[in-house]
Write a protein that holds these residues in place. Structure first.
Motif, PDB file in Angstrom:
ATOM      1  N   SER A   1       0.812  -1.225   0.000  1.00  0.00           N
ATOM      2  CA  SER A   1       0.000   0.000   0.000  1.00  0.00           C
ATOM      3  C   SER A   1       0.843   1.272   0.000  1.00  0.00           C
ATOM      4  O   SER A   1       0.426   2.297  -0.541  1.00  0.00           O
ATOM      5  CB  SER A   1      -0.955   0.003   1.193  1.00  0.00           C
ATOM      6  OG  SER A   1      -0.230  -0.013   2.406  1.00  0.00           O
TER       7      SER A   1
ATOM      8  N   SER B   1      -3.287  -7.287  -5.504  1.00  0.00           N
ATOM      9  CA  SER B   1      -3.288  -8.077  -4.267  1.00  0.00           C
ATOM     10  C   SER B   1      -2.618  -9.423  -4.473  1.00  0.00           C
ATOM     11  O   SER B   1      -2.816 -10.063  -5.497  1.00  0.00           O
ATOM     12  CB  SER B   1      -4.727  -8.375  -3.821  1.00  0.00           C
ATOM     13  OG  SER B   1      -5.440  -7.210  -3.586  1.00  0.00           O
TER      14      SER B   1
ATOM     15  N   HIS C   1      -1.621 -12.374   1.000  1.00  0.00           N
ATOM     16  CA  HIS C   1      -1.772 -11.214   1.891  1.00  0.00           C
ATOM     17  C   HIS C   1      -3.065 -10.476   1.532  1.00  0.00           C
ATOM     18  O   HIS C   1      -3.038  -9.351   1.041  1.00  0.00           O
ATOM     19  CB  HIS C   1      -0.580 -10.265   1.746  1.00  0.00           C
ATOM     20  CG  HIS C   1       0.740 -10.914   1.961  1.00  0.00           C
ATOM     21  ND1 HIS C   1       1.230 -11.210   3.207  1.00  0.00           N
ATOM     22  CD2 HIS C   1       1.671 -11.338   1.071  1.00  0.00           C
ATOM     23  CE1 HIS C   1       2.414 -11.779   3.082  1.00  0.00           C
ATOM     24  NE2 HIS C   1       2.700 -11.873   1.792  1.00  0.00           N
ATOM     25  N   ARG C   2      -4.206 -11.076   1.778  1.00  0.00           N
ATOM     26  CA  ARG C   2      -5.490 -10.531   1.340  1.00  0.00           C
ATOM     27  C   ARG C   2      -5.798  -9.160   1.945  1.00  0.00           C
ATOM     28  O   ARG C   2      -6.220  -8.255   1.252  1.00  0.00           O
ATOM     29  CB  ARG C   2      -6.629 -11.513   1.671  1.00  0.00           C
ATOM     30  CG  ARG C   2      -6.503 -12.859   0.964  1.00  0.00           C
ATOM     31  CD  ARG C   2      -6.512 -12.749  -0.529  1.00  0.00           C
ATOM     32  NE  ARG C   2      -7.853 -12.440  -0.975  1.00  0.00           N
ATOM     33  CZ  ARG C   2      -8.146 -11.938  -2.155  1.00  0.00           C
ATOM     34  NH1 ARG C   2      -7.215 -11.681  -3.013  1.00  0.00           N
ATOM     35  NH2 ARG C   2      -9.383 -11.671  -2.484  1.00  0.00           N
ATOM     36  N   GLU C   3      -5.625  -8.995   3.252  1.00  0.00           N
ATOM     37  CA  GLU C   3      -5.942  -7.700   3.866  1.00  0.00           C
ATOM     38  C   GLU C   3      -4.981  -6.622   3.388  1.00  0.00           C
ATOM     39  O   GLU C   3      -5.384  -5.492   3.132  1.00  0.00           O
ATOM     40  CB  GLU C   3      -5.929  -7.792   5.401  1.00  0.00           C
ATOM     41  CG  GLU C   3      -6.470  -6.548   6.082  1.00  0.00           C
ATOM     42  CD  GLU C   3      -7.821  -6.059   5.555  1.00  0.00           C
ATOM     43  OE1 GLU C   3      -7.963  -4.828   5.326  1.00  0.00           O
ATOM     44  OE2 GLU C   3      -8.739  -6.874   5.354  1.00  0.00           O
ATOM     45  N   ALA C   4      -3.719  -6.959   3.230  1.00  0.00           N
ATOM     46  CA  ALA C   4      -2.745  -5.995   2.687  1.00  0.00           C
ATOM     47  C   ALA C   4      -3.150  -5.604   1.264  1.00  0.00           C
ATOM     48  O   ALA C   4      -2.983  -4.451   0.855  1.00  0.00           O
ATOM     49  CB  ALA C   4      -1.342  -6.589   2.707  1.00  0.00           C
TER      50      ALA C   4
ATOM     51  N   ARG D   1      -6.252  -5.469   0.084  1.00  0.00           N
ATOM     52  CA  ARG D   1      -7.393  -4.550   0.174  1.00  0.00           C
ATOM     53  C   ARG D   1      -6.902  -3.138   0.507  1.00  0.00           C
ATOM     54  O   ARG D   1      -7.359  -2.148  -0.066  1.00  0.00           O
ATOM     55  CB  ARG D   1      -8.380  -5.035   1.238  1.00  0.00           C
ATOM     56  CG  ARG D   1      -9.154  -6.276   0.843  1.00  0.00           C
ATOM     57  CD  ARG D   1     -10.129  -6.688   1.953  1.00  0.00           C
ATOM     58  NE  ARG D   1     -10.637  -8.010   1.763  1.00  0.00           N
ATOM     59  CZ  ARG D   1     -10.039  -9.145   2.159  1.00  0.00           C
ATOM     60  NH1 ARG D   1      -8.891  -9.105   2.798  1.00  0.00           N
ATOM     61  NH2 ARG D   1     -10.590 -10.315   1.935  1.00  0.00           N
ATOM     62  N   GLU D   2      -5.952  -3.074   1.450  1.00  0.00           N
ATOM     63  CA  GLU D   2      -5.389  -1.774   1.829  1.00  0.00           C
ATOM     64  C   GLU D   2      -4.656  -1.138   0.645  1.00  0.00           C
ATOM     65  O   GLU D   2      -4.737   0.070   0.429  1.00  0.00           O
ATOM     66  CB  GLU D   2      -4.440  -1.933   3.029  1.00  0.00           C
ATOM     67  CG  GLU D   2      -3.876  -0.626   3.529  1.00  0.00           C
ATOM     68  CD  GLU D   2      -4.940   0.390   3.941  1.00  0.00           C
ATOM     69  OE1 GLU D   2      -4.690   1.602   3.741  1.00  0.00           O
ATOM     70  OE2 GLU D   2      -6.008  -0.004   4.439  1.00  0.00           O
TER      71      GLU D   2
END
Length: 170
Positions: free
Chosen positions: A84, A108, A112-115, A117-118
């Motif tokens: 990000s 993505s 690292h799914r949440e990373a 999204r960020e």
């Protein structure tokens, strides 16, 4: 991907005027090495690869080398991602940047799914969004290190948050 991809109030593909998709100042950056499966590309990896580019570029094509794995299962399932922090790094180095294209299945990494999204939010949910073109086949780009013009032609679907597109490079 357009801002609406991660912001319901963000612009859709059809909210951008036709001339937005025509880029006359294009940069091409080659990473010094192909990222590892699941690795997050950070600004230090881009720093050297983009150092020679002028600050006025409007579109950046990032050749990571990942396209060489396009015919393997790893390409879609184990791909790297982009951290990000890269969005702000690019905005600072290239204030006119409106588009980032690259040869990975997604911004993505599935590792690292949440990373991821960020990352999408950092590129798209900003007063100066950088639109994302994922999954570019840059197979021929290794022969040419410069592009003089880029014309992006997305499928214009009303209110779409992203769209398949055809891209012409000169």
């Amino acid at each position: 991907d357009a801002p609406r991809h991660f912001d319901v109030k963000g612009k859709s593909i059809t909210d951008f005027p036709a001339n937005f998709w025509d880029f006359s100042n294009v940069g091409v950056a080659f990473l010094p090495r192909c990222p590892e499966p699941g690795e997050l590309i950070d600004s230090s990896m881009l720093d050297g690869a983009s150092r020679e580019l002028t600050s006025g570029i409007e579109a950046l094509i990032l050749n990571t080398g990942w396209h060489t794995l396009r015919e393997t299962g790893n390409y879609a399932i184990c791909g790297p991602g982009i951290h990000s922090s890269v969005a702000d790094f690019l905005r600072q180095r290239f204030p006119k940047l409106r588009l980032l294209g690259f040869d990975m299945i997604s911004l993505s990494s599935f590792a690292h799914r949440e990373a991821g999204r960020e990352s999408h939010r950092s590129f798209l949910c900003h007063t100066n969004p950088i639109l994302i073109v994922e999954d570019m086949n840059l197979h021929e780009l290794h022969r040419r290190r410069t592009l003089h013009r880029l014309l992006v032609s997305p499928l214009f679907i009303e209110d779409a948050d992203g769209s398949p597109c055809t891209i012409w490079g000169e």
